[in-house]
Design an enzyme around this catalytic site. Sequence first.
Site, PDB file in Angstrom:
ATOM      1  N   HIS A   1       4.755   2.398  -7.922  1.00 30.45           N
ATOM      2  CA  HIS A   1       4.102   1.355  -7.999  1.00 30.45           C
ATOM      3  C   HIS A   1       3.199   1.529  -9.065  1.00 30.45           C
ATOM      4  CE1 HIS A   1       4.367   1.785  -3.545  1.00 30.45           C
ATOM      5  NE2 HIS A   1       4.635   0.384  -3.664  1.00 30.45           N
TER       6      HIS A   1
ATOM      7  N   GLY B   1       0.852  -1.357  -0.060  1.00 28.78           N
ATOM      8  CA  GLY B   1       0.094   0.082  -0.020  1.00 28.78           C
ATOM      9  C   GLY B   1       0.929   1.320  -0.018  1.00 28.78           C
TER      10      GLY B   1
END
Length: 245
Positions: free
Chosen positions: A43, A37
């Site tokens: 990402h 996360g």
Amino acid sequence: MTGTHGTHSTPVTLLHTAEALRARARDGRRAVVMTMGALHDGHASLIRAARRAAGPDGEVVVTVFVNPLQFGAGEDLDRYPRTLDADVKIAEQAGADAVFAPAVDEVYPGGEPQVRVSAGPMGTVLEGATRPGHFDGMLTVVAKLLHLTGPDVALFGQKDAQQLALIRRMVRDLDFPVEIVGVPTVREDDGLALSSRNRYLSPEERRTALALSRALFAGRDGLAAREALRARAASAPATRARADA
């Protein structure tokens, strides 16, 4: 809220259980990006690479799970940033089809697993020398998430070089039927590799952190310059001989 998936756009699906993930219809290749996360542009780069690997008819699944097994005593498990709503938006914008965000008891029913993956000698050097057990916990959760998501290809950042090497070795040694792809590191404008933990750094700590990347780049550039000089020196006699002839 829509994401661009090759030639079509669909909203991302948020899943919390392995049962819900298994119930999804599968067409084409499934590409998985595993994260804890607090997603950022690094990402997003992984997710875009996964989109290309899966193709327009495949599926991209992003996992979001803060794995307690890879945090040692005194590390930041409790304060590690948890930003699921923002993560879902970033994943969707980068081209994901689904975000799998299980609870701890979904991944580890009954508590911490008694049987775990051992990183072996590769997990006791470099980062592993100062974080005992970290890579065992990392490989254990990666193995579990590979089983739960069943991907054809899984993508990991080259920034975590030791992690990537260990995952490749585990997949080879334990015969996981998945392709592991490394994706180049994404850096901030000043050269610091993007990381969810960069937010912890003070201005002084950030300047100190830059010393590593600058030293590596200087070494790379110095080596390239020496190789170019050697190549030029090696070709000089042949060039003169041709001119004399």
